[in-house]
Design a protein around this motif. Structure first.
Motif, PDB file in Angstrom:
ATOM      1  N   GLU A 120      -8.637  -3.342  -4.140  1.00  0.00           N
ATOM      2  CA  GLU A 120      -7.629  -2.541  -4.835  1.00  0.00           C
ATOM      3  C   GLU A 120      -7.078  -1.459  -3.910  1.00  0.00           C
ATOM      4  OE1 GLU A 120     -11.041  -3.877  -6.480  1.00  0.00           O
ATOM      5  OE2 GLU A 120     -11.048  -1.734  -6.010  1.00  0.00           O
ATOM      6  N   ARG A 121      -5.901  -0.982  -4.292  1.00  0.00           N
ATOM      7  CA  ARG A 121      -5.214   0.051  -3.526  1.00  0.00           C
ATOM      8  C   ARG A 121      -4.952   1.225  -4.454  1.00  0.00           C
ATOM      9  NH1 ARG A 121      -0.073   1.683  -3.482  1.00  0.00           N
ATOM     10  NH2 ARG A 121       1.047   2.067  -1.537  1.00  0.00           N
ATOM     11  N   ARG A 122      -5.000   2.429  -3.910  1.00  0.00           N
ATOM     12  CA  ARG A 122      -4.600   3.601  -4.692  1.00  0.00           C
ATOM     13  C   ARG A 122      -3.887   4.567  -3.771  1.00  0.00           C
ATOM     14  NH1 ARG A 122      -9.337   8.014  -5.350  1.00  0.00           N
ATOM     15  NH2 ARG A 122     -10.407   7.639  -3.396  1.00  0.00           N
ATOM     16  N   GLU A 123      -3.039   5.402  -4.379  1.00  0.00           N
ATOM     17  CA  GLU A 123      -2.320   6.401  -3.591  1.00  0.00           C
ATOM     18  C   GLU A 123      -2.869   7.781  -3.918  1.00  0.00           C
ATOM     19  OE1 GLU A 123       1.885   6.061  -4.134  1.00  0.00           O
ATOM     20  OE2 GLU A 123       1.934   4.013  -3.318  1.00  0.00           O
ATOM     21  N   ILE A 124      -2.978   8.598  -2.908  1.00  0.00           N
ATOM     22  CA  ILE A 124      -3.420   9.974  -3.123  1.00  0.00           C
ATOM     23  C   ILE A 124      -2.368  10.904  -2.525  1.00  0.00           C
ATOM     24  CG2 ILE A 124      -5.230  11.687  -2.683  1.00  0.00           C
ATOM     25  CD1 ILE A 124      -7.242   9.463  -2.460  1.00  0.00           C
ATOM     26  N   THR A 152       1.814  11.538   0.889  1.00  0.00           N
ATOM     27  CA  THR A 152       1.005  10.608   0.096  1.00  0.00           C
ATOM     28  C   THR A 152       0.469   9.531   1.017  1.00  0.00           C
ATOM     29  OG1 THR A 152       2.387  11.022  -1.824  1.00  0.00           O
ATOM     30  CG2 THR A 152       1.056   9.028  -1.884  1.00  0.00           C
ATOM     31  N   SER A 153      -0.803   9.193   0.854  1.00  0.00           N
ATOM     32  CA  SER A 153      -1.403   8.127   1.660  1.00  0.00           C
ATOM     33  C   SER A 153      -1.930   7.027   0.749  1.00  0.00           C
ATOM     34  CB  SER A 153      -2.559   8.665   2.498  1.00  0.00           C
ATOM     35  OG  SER A 153      -2.074   9.559   3.477  1.00  0.00           O
ATOM     36  N   ALA A 154      -1.940   5.810   1.270  1.00  0.00           N
ATOM     37  CA  ALA A 154      -2.489   4.673   0.525  1.00  0.00           C
ATOM     38  C   ALA A 154      -3.895   4.388   1.017  1.00  0.00           C
ATOM     39  CB  ALA A 154      -1.605   3.455   0.712  1.00  0.00           C
ATOM     40  N   PHE A 155      -4.820   4.217   0.069  1.00  0.00           N
ATOM     41  CA  PHE A 155      -6.207   3.886   0.390  1.00  0.00           C
ATOM     42  C   PHE A 155      -6.546   2.525  -0.205  1.00  0.00           C
ATOM     43  CE2 PHE A 155      -5.933   8.374   0.886  1.00  0.00           C
ATOM     44  CZ  PHE A 155      -6.830   8.702   1.886  1.00  0.00           C
ATOM     45  N   TRP A 156      -7.204   1.710   0.572  1.00  0.00           N
ATOM     46  CA  TRP A 156      -7.616   0.376   0.127  1.00  0.00           C
ATOM     47  C   TRP A 156      -9.127   0.299   0.069  1.00  0.00           C
ATOM     48  CZ3 TRP A 156      -4.550  -3.968  -0.998  1.00  0.00           C
ATOM     49  CH2 TRP A 156      -3.173  -3.797  -0.806  1.00  0.00           C
TER      50      TRP A 156
END
Ligand SMILES: [Zn+2]
Ligand SMILES: [Zn+2]
Length: 257
Positions: A120-124, A152-156
């Motif tokens: 999954e991916r989420r943005e912070i 904003t960065s994307a984390f996987w």
């Protein structure tokens, strides 16, 4: 999740373990209190699946490869704990079959593991960094790495080749695993390789050997972003169940109406 080394290890043995199980009535009282709290947040239709009655549980004592002995309970049938999956620290990710999280202060460093799956991916969203440098950075370094604007960065979430799960930052917001890693300019990578080796030679204490080896592998791979490997913080504390002892039902069968 498959554990790559699972097939090469001996299965857990069933045997009497040193010491004694906790008192059944204490364990039952503890479970009933825990389950009552858990049910408050769940519709009753889900209770049989997510918060079962205590009479579904079988008790076990297990020994881990760190020699610790602990108690577990399994719902449903009497499949031994060594053939099931348990969650990591807190309510963490499922560990590979037969592993249990057991923290020891002297468990050693997190090893680098190869990323084998993207999940999954989420943005912070991060606010702009303060102008004043934090304690750990001097003014010059801070001027280079500081974010002037909110970003904003994307984390996987990624699966590693040990079967554990970690999270990595993507090179850009729109990056997808199908894009593959972005490589640095080859001339620049050659220069960096020389710079790193010079730096390490000049200061042998600069980075531990495992960190240097990681950097060398990444340079040899063209300095990919995201990296093809990641520190696994679960590995040092994920222990294998080596022995199981059946204790009995949490609610004795003959006490049921
Ligand atoms: Zn332990
Ligand atoms: Zn791991």
């Amino acid at each position: 999740m498959t554990d790559p080394a699972a097939g090469t290890r001996p299965p857990a043995v069933a045997r009497r373990l040193p010491g004694w199980a906790k008192r059944r009535t204490d364990v039952l009282r503890e479970y009933e209190k825990f389950n009552a709290d858990r049910r408050k947040g769940l519709p009753p239709v889900l209770w049989p699946f997510l918060a079962p009655d205590p009479d579904r549980y079988y008790r076990w004592r297990v020994q881990l490869d760190c020699t610790c002995i602990t108690e577990l309970m399994t719902p449903g049938d009497q499949t031994p704990p060594s053939e099931r999956q348990w969650r990591g620290l807190g309510d963490g990710e499922a560990l590979p079959t037969g592993q249990l999280y057991c923290w020891h202060d002297d468990s050693g460093h997190a090893p680098y593991r190869t990323i084998v799956g993207w999940r999954e991916r989420r943005e912070i969203a991060f606010p702009a960094d303060p102008v004043e440098p934090p304690e750990w950075a001097d003014a010059e370094v801070w001027a280079v790495i500081r974010h002037d604007d909110p970003h904003t960065s994307a984390f996987w979430r990624v699966t590693l080749d040990c079967g554990h799960v970690e999270e990595v930052v993507a090179p850009t917001l729109d990056w997808k695993p199908d894009d593959g890693p972005r490589l640095a300019d080859t001339t620049r990578v050659r220069e960096m390789t020389v710079e790193y080796e010079r730096l390490w030679a000049s200061d042998p204490t600069l980075q531990p050997e495992r960190q240097r080896e990681h950097t060398r592998r990444m340079l040899a791979a063209g300095w990919p972003r995201p990296r093809s490997e990641q520190l696994c913080h679960t590995c040092p504390h994920a222990r294998r169940i080596v022995a199981c002892q059946g204790v009995g039902c949490l609610v004795p069968r003959d006490s049921k109406p």
